[in-house]
Design a protein around this motif. Structure first.
Motif, mmCIF file in Angstrom:
data_model
loop_
_atom_site.group_PDB
_atom_site.id
_atom_site.type_symbol
_atom_site.label_atom_id
_atom_site.label_comp_id
_atom_site.label_asym_id
_atom_site.label_seq_id
_atom_site.Cartn_x
_atom_site.Cartn_y
_atom_site.Cartn_z
ATOM 1 N N GLN A 121 32.164 57.933 3.956
ATOM 2 C CA GLN A 121 31.337 56.765 4.219
ATOM 3 C C GLN A 121 29.971 57.237 4.701
ATOM 4 N N LYS A 122 28.923 56.629 4.212
ATOM 5 C CA LYS A 122 27.569 56.954 4.651
ATOM 6 C C LYS A 122 27.254 56.127 5.891
ATOM 7 N N LEU A 123 26.903 56.819 6.974
ATOM 8 C CA LEU A 123 26.596 56.155 8.230
ATOM 9 C C LEU A 123 25.217 56.595 8.728
ATOM 10 N N ILE A 124 24.699 55.832 9.660
ATOM 11 C CA ILE A 124 23.423 56.173 10.273
ATOM 12 C C ILE A 124 23.627 56.328 11.772
ATOM 13 N N ASN A 151 9.508 61.769 24.261
ATOM 14 C CA ASN A 151 10.647 61.582 23.361
ATOM 15 C C ASN A 151 10.227 61.657 21.899
ATOM 16 N N THR A 152 11.194 62.037 21.058
ATOM 17 C CA THR A 152 11.074 61.926 19.608
ATOM 18 C C THR A 152 12.324 61.203 19.119
ATOM 19 N N ILE A 153 12.141 60.204 18.249
ATOM 20 C CA ILE A 153 13.240 59.419 17.710
ATOM 21 C C ILE A 153 13.553 59.917 16.299
ATOM 22 N N TYR A 154 14.853 60.098 16.025
ATOM 23 C CA TYR A 154 15.301 60.535 14.699
ATOM 24 C C TYR A 154 16.326 59.546 14.156
ATOM 25 N N GLU A 155 16.201 59.267 12.871
ATOM 26 C CA GLU A 155 17.229 58.514 12.149
ATOM 27 C C GLU A 155 17.999 59.534 11.321
ATOM 28 N N ILE A 156 19.306 59.576 11.522
ATOM 29 C CA ILE A 156 20.144 60.569 10.854
ATOM 30 C C ILE A 156 21.100 59.852 9.918
ATOM 31 N N THR A 157 21.068 60.221 8.656
ATOM 32 C CA THR A 157 22.056 59.732 7.699
ATOM 33 C C THR A 157 23.112 60.820 7.583
ATOM 34 N N TYR A 158 24.363 60.416 7.744
ATOM 35 C CA TYR A 158 25.438 61.410 7.685
ATOM 36 C C TYR A 158 26.656 60.808 6.985
ATOM 37 N N GLU A 159 27.531 61.707 6.566
ATOM 38 C CA GLU A 159 28.755 61.288 5.896
ATOM 39 C C GLU A 159 29.929 61.534 6.828
ATOM 40 N N TYR A 160 30.793 60.517 6.925
ATOM 41 C CA TYR A 160 32.000 60.625 7.734
ATOM 42 C C TYR A 160 33.098 59.835 7.035
ATOM 43 N N ASN A 161 34.226 60.492 6.729
ATOM 44 C CA ASN A 161 35.345 59.860 6.008
ATOM 45 C C ASN A 161 34.884 59.176 4.722
#
Length: 138
Positions: free
Chosen positions: A104-107, A92-102
């Motif tokens: 709002q910054k979410l992870i 496995n490889t683990i990724y933390e993704i920061t994204y924008e939705y509505n």
């Protein structure tokens, strides 16, 4: 291209092992064989890792966009620092993704599998693919 690289890597390793066994009494030849294996095998290994990252990145972008978001950053992360609570392995490889939705910054967190020909397959070592969404970015 990934299959060709993987096949080439395996062939190089097998040829190297065979040559080492054949020349086991000649220490100088063994050193040269091992150095050649590393000189050719390491770049191929890193190319394979890069191809796997590209596959994971494309999957991350696809899933976030399907949910109506826009990816801002993708970071590889240690399993212990993720909400998967150490539930990952060498497959496995683990990724933390920061994204924008509505606006709002979410992870989001993605536990990808390191199976080159099918990143959705369950690896022999590790856990299956999994997502964790919508943690607020602080």
């Amino acid at each position: 291209m990934t299959n060709i690289l993987a096949f080439t890597f395996v062939i190089i390793m097998l040829v190297g092992i065979t040559l080492t066994i054949i020349n086991r009494k000649n220490k100088g030849a063994i050193v040269i064989i091992v150095l050649c294996i590393f000189a050719v095998g390491l770049p191929i290994f890193f190319l394979l890792n890069n191809e796997l990252y590209k596959l994971h990145k494309a999957e991350i972008n696809r899933v976030i966009e399907l949910r109506g978001g826009r990816v801002e950053s993708i970071q590889k992360e240690e399993s212990e620092k993720s909400p998967f609570n150490g539930a990952s392995g060498s497959g496995n490889t683990i990724y933390e993704i920061t994204y924008e939705y509505n606006n709002q910054k979410l992870i989001a967190w993605y536990r990808g599998t390191n199976v080159m020909n099918d990143i959705h397959a369950k690896p022999s070592k590790g856990y299956e693919e999994k997502w964790i969404f919508n943690e607020l970015n602080q």
